[in-house]
Each structure stands twice: as C-alpha cells, then as structure tokens.
Design a protein around this motif. Structure first.
Motif, PDB file in Angstrom:
ATOM      1  N   ARG A 179       0.822  -1.202   0.000  1.00 28.82           N
ATOM      2  CA  ARG A 179       0.000   0.000   0.000  1.00 28.82           C
ATOM      3  C   ARG A 179       0.856   1.251   0.000  1.00 28.82           C
ATOM      4  O   ARG A 179       2.063   1.211   0.287  1.00 28.82           O
ATOM      5  CB  ARG A 179      -0.941   0.003   1.204  1.00 28.82           C
ATOM      6  CG  ARG A 179      -0.224  -0.050   2.541  1.00 28.82           C
ATOM      7  CD  ARG A 179      -1.183  -0.139   3.699  1.00 28.82           C
ATOM      8  NE  ARG A 179      -0.497   0.030   4.970  1.00 28.82           N
ATOM      9  CZ  ARG A 179      -1.035   0.587   6.043  1.00 28.82           C
ATOM     10  NH1 ARG A 179      -2.277   1.021   6.008  1.00 28.82           N
ATOM     11  NH2 ARG A 179      -0.346   0.709   7.153  1.00 28.82           N
ATOM     12  N   TRP A 181       0.500   5.670   1.035  1.00 22.88           N
ATOM     13  CA  TRP A 181      -0.347   6.654   1.711  1.00 22.88           C
ATOM     14  C   TRP A 181       0.437   7.953   1.923  1.00 22.88           C
ATOM     15  O   TRP A 181       1.658   8.000   1.772  1.00 22.88           O
ATOM     16  CB  TRP A 181      -0.858   6.124   3.052  1.00 22.88           C
ATOM     17  CG  TRP A 181       0.215   5.928   4.094  1.00 22.88           C
ATOM     18  CD1 TRP A 181       0.608   6.808   5.064  1.00 22.88           C
ATOM     19  CD2 TRP A 181       1.043   4.763   4.264  1.00 22.88           C
ATOM     20  NE1 TRP A 181       1.619   6.276   5.822  1.00 22.88           N
ATOM     21  CE2 TRP A 181       1.901   5.030   5.359  1.00 22.88           C
ATOM     22  CE3 TRP A 181       1.139   3.535   3.616  1.00 22.88           C
ATOM     23  CZ2 TRP A 181       2.847   4.105   5.798  1.00 22.88           C
ATOM     24  CZ3 TRP A 181       2.076   2.614   4.042  1.00 22.88           C
ATOM     25  CH2 TRP A 181       2.915   2.896   5.131  1.00 22.88           C
ATOM     26  N   ASN A 202      -2.728  11.078   9.618  1.00 19.98           N
ATOM     27  CA  ASN A 202      -2.678   9.773   8.972  1.00 19.98           C
ATOM     28  C   ASN A 202      -1.353   9.029   9.167  1.00 19.98           C
ATOM     29  O   ASN A 202      -0.818   8.436   8.220  1.00 19.98           O
ATOM     30  CB  ASN A 202      -2.966   9.913   7.464  1.00 19.98           C
ATOM     31  CG  ASN A 202      -3.329   8.600   6.811  1.00 19.98           C
ATOM     32  OD1 ASN A 202      -4.020   7.762   7.384  1.00 19.98           O
ATOM     33  ND2 ASN A 202      -2.866   8.396   5.587  1.00 19.98           N
ATOM     34  N   GLY A 205      -0.601   5.397   7.798  1.00 19.57           N
ATOM     35  CA  GLY A 205      -1.776   5.080   6.987  1.00 19.57           C
ATOM     36  C   GLY A 205      -2.943   4.543   7.790  1.00 19.57           C
ATOM     37  O   GLY A 205      -3.738   3.747   7.284  1.00 19.57           O
ATOM     38  N   TYR A 209      -5.316   4.853   2.883  1.00 27.73           N
ATOM     39  CA  TYR A 209      -4.214   4.341   2.064  1.00 27.73           C
ATOM     40  C   TYR A 209      -4.777   3.813   0.762  1.00 27.73           C
ATOM     41  O   TYR A 209      -5.977   3.600   0.614  1.00 27.73           O
ATOM     42  CB  TYR A 209      -3.433   3.242   2.800  1.00 27.73           C
ATOM     43  CG  TYR A 209      -4.245   2.031   3.189  1.00 27.73           C
ATOM     44  CD1 TYR A 209      -4.446   0.987   2.288  1.00 27.73           C
ATOM     45  CD2 TYR A 209      -4.825   1.943   4.450  1.00 27.73           C
ATOM     46  CE1 TYR A 209      -5.204  -0.126   2.629  1.00 27.73           C
ATOM     47  CE2 TYR A 209      -5.571   0.844   4.810  1.00 27.73           C
ATOM     48  CZ  TYR A 209      -5.766  -0.194   3.898  1.00 27.73           C
ATOM     49  OH  TYR A 209      -6.522  -1.280   4.241  1.00 27.73           O
TER      50      TYR A 209
END
Length: 213
Positions: A179, A181, A202, A205, A209
C-alpha cells in the motif's frame, strides 16, 4: 476553505464500509479528517502561491529506487494572500494580483488555514515536435481541462496564522509492501517562535491508504 473543511468533517457520519452500507459503523471524525479528497474547489481561497513538493518519472530511471518522498515547504507571509490564485482551481490571474497590490490589502490580517491543495503538472510527451502537458497548478493550469482536480488535505483543526507569520508544511509519501499513503502536518512560525502546530495526520496510513495489489 471553511466549506471544504466542514464537508470533510461531515464525512464522519457516513458508513466506514461501502460494502456493509448502513450496517457499517460511522467513519468517525479522525478518519474523515485524515483522508485526502479530490475536490473541485469553489468556496475556497488559496492564501499562498503553490510550491513544488516532488517529481516522478515514468518509467522510473531506476526501478529499484525507493518511491517514498518527503517535502518540507515554507510559505512566507504574503501581503495579498495569494489573491491571483483564486479558489486554487483555475488559471492564475495576474490582473487580480495587481488589483490586490494597488488596493492596499491589509497586511495585518490573520489567516485561518483549513488544509492544503495538492496539484500537479504532468509532461505527457516531449520531443522534436514539441511538448504536451496537463496541469492543475494555477500558474500552469491547462485551460479548458475539466477532468482532473486538486487533492484536498484537511487539517483536523484550522491552523491560525497571525500576520507576518510563515506556514511550514511537511508532506510524506509512504510506501509499504502492499500500500501507499500520505502523511502531513503544518506549523505557523514567526522567526524561531512556533505560534501554532498541527498533529501529524494519517500516521502509518491508519485512516487512509491506497492498495498496490
């Protein structure tokens, strides 16, 4: 933009899962305010001229090079508060800037920053026949384009920036195994004095994300 900020906060009441629908728990304020949103900004005011964070090449010059990015950007005091940038979507207007400069806009007013807009310029082709680009940046906006919009990074609480203070913004593009982010935060500074500070939004993530696989 107070309106963008309010609409982002309103997302906290929506279901957190699109598949479960109304049976899903609400998204909650934390997740809603740590999620970037693609927006066509109208009721907004860009207070400073945009600055570059980073760049990418495709295909990558080195496929093994890390795709993480970090940017620490300073927005210095602007006596006309970026007037020519308008709402942050559309072509920069030098005429508006000139009018603001000649109208004696107050240099003593403070600014409430509700978030940041992320824009881009992409070079699609560059060769002997010329260069083809698309851009959402006010200073290089592709006139007539209506298919790409800025990415709004909200701040959970508005950052109050007194007159004469600078805004320090940090943005991170993080990449994991599956992932990617963004993380972001901001501070208001006057010299060595920190006047206001936001939390890091955040982290790891936790709220938002994009899956790579």
């Amino acid at each position: 933009s107070l309106r963008l900020h309010s609409e982002a906060r309103a997302q906290s009441y929506l279901p957190s899962s699109s598949t479960e629908g109304l049976d899903s728990a609400p998204m909650g304020t934390l997740k809603a305010m740590e999620t970037p949103y693609v927006v066509r900004s109208h009721a907004a005011f860009q207070t400073h001229v945009e600055k570059q964070c980073w760049e990418f090449f495709h295909p990558a010059h080195d496929p093994k090079a890390p795709q993480t990015r970090t940017a620490h950007i300073e927005f210095r005091p602007d006596p006309i508060h970026g007037a020519g940038c308008g709402s942050g979507y559309g072509l920069y207007d030098q005429a508006v800037t000139s009018m603001a400069q000649s109208s004696g806009v107050s240099k003593s007013s403070l600014v409430h920053v509700h978030g940041f807009l992320g824009t881009f310029t992409a070079t699609l082709y560059s060769g002997k026949s010329g260069t083809a680009t698309i851009s959402t940046r006010p200073h290089k906006f592709s006139v007539g384009m209506f298919s790409w919009f800025p990415l709004y990074f909200p701040l959970r609480e508005p950052l109050i920036v007194p007159a004469g203070a600078s805004i320090q913004c940090s943005v991170w593009r993080r990449v994991g195994a599956e992932r990617v982010w963004y993380e972001w935060c901001a501070t208001a500074q006057r010299g060595d004095e920190t006047l206001a500070v936001s939390s890091i939004h955040n982290p790891n993530g936790r709220s938002y994300y994009v899956t790579l696989t």
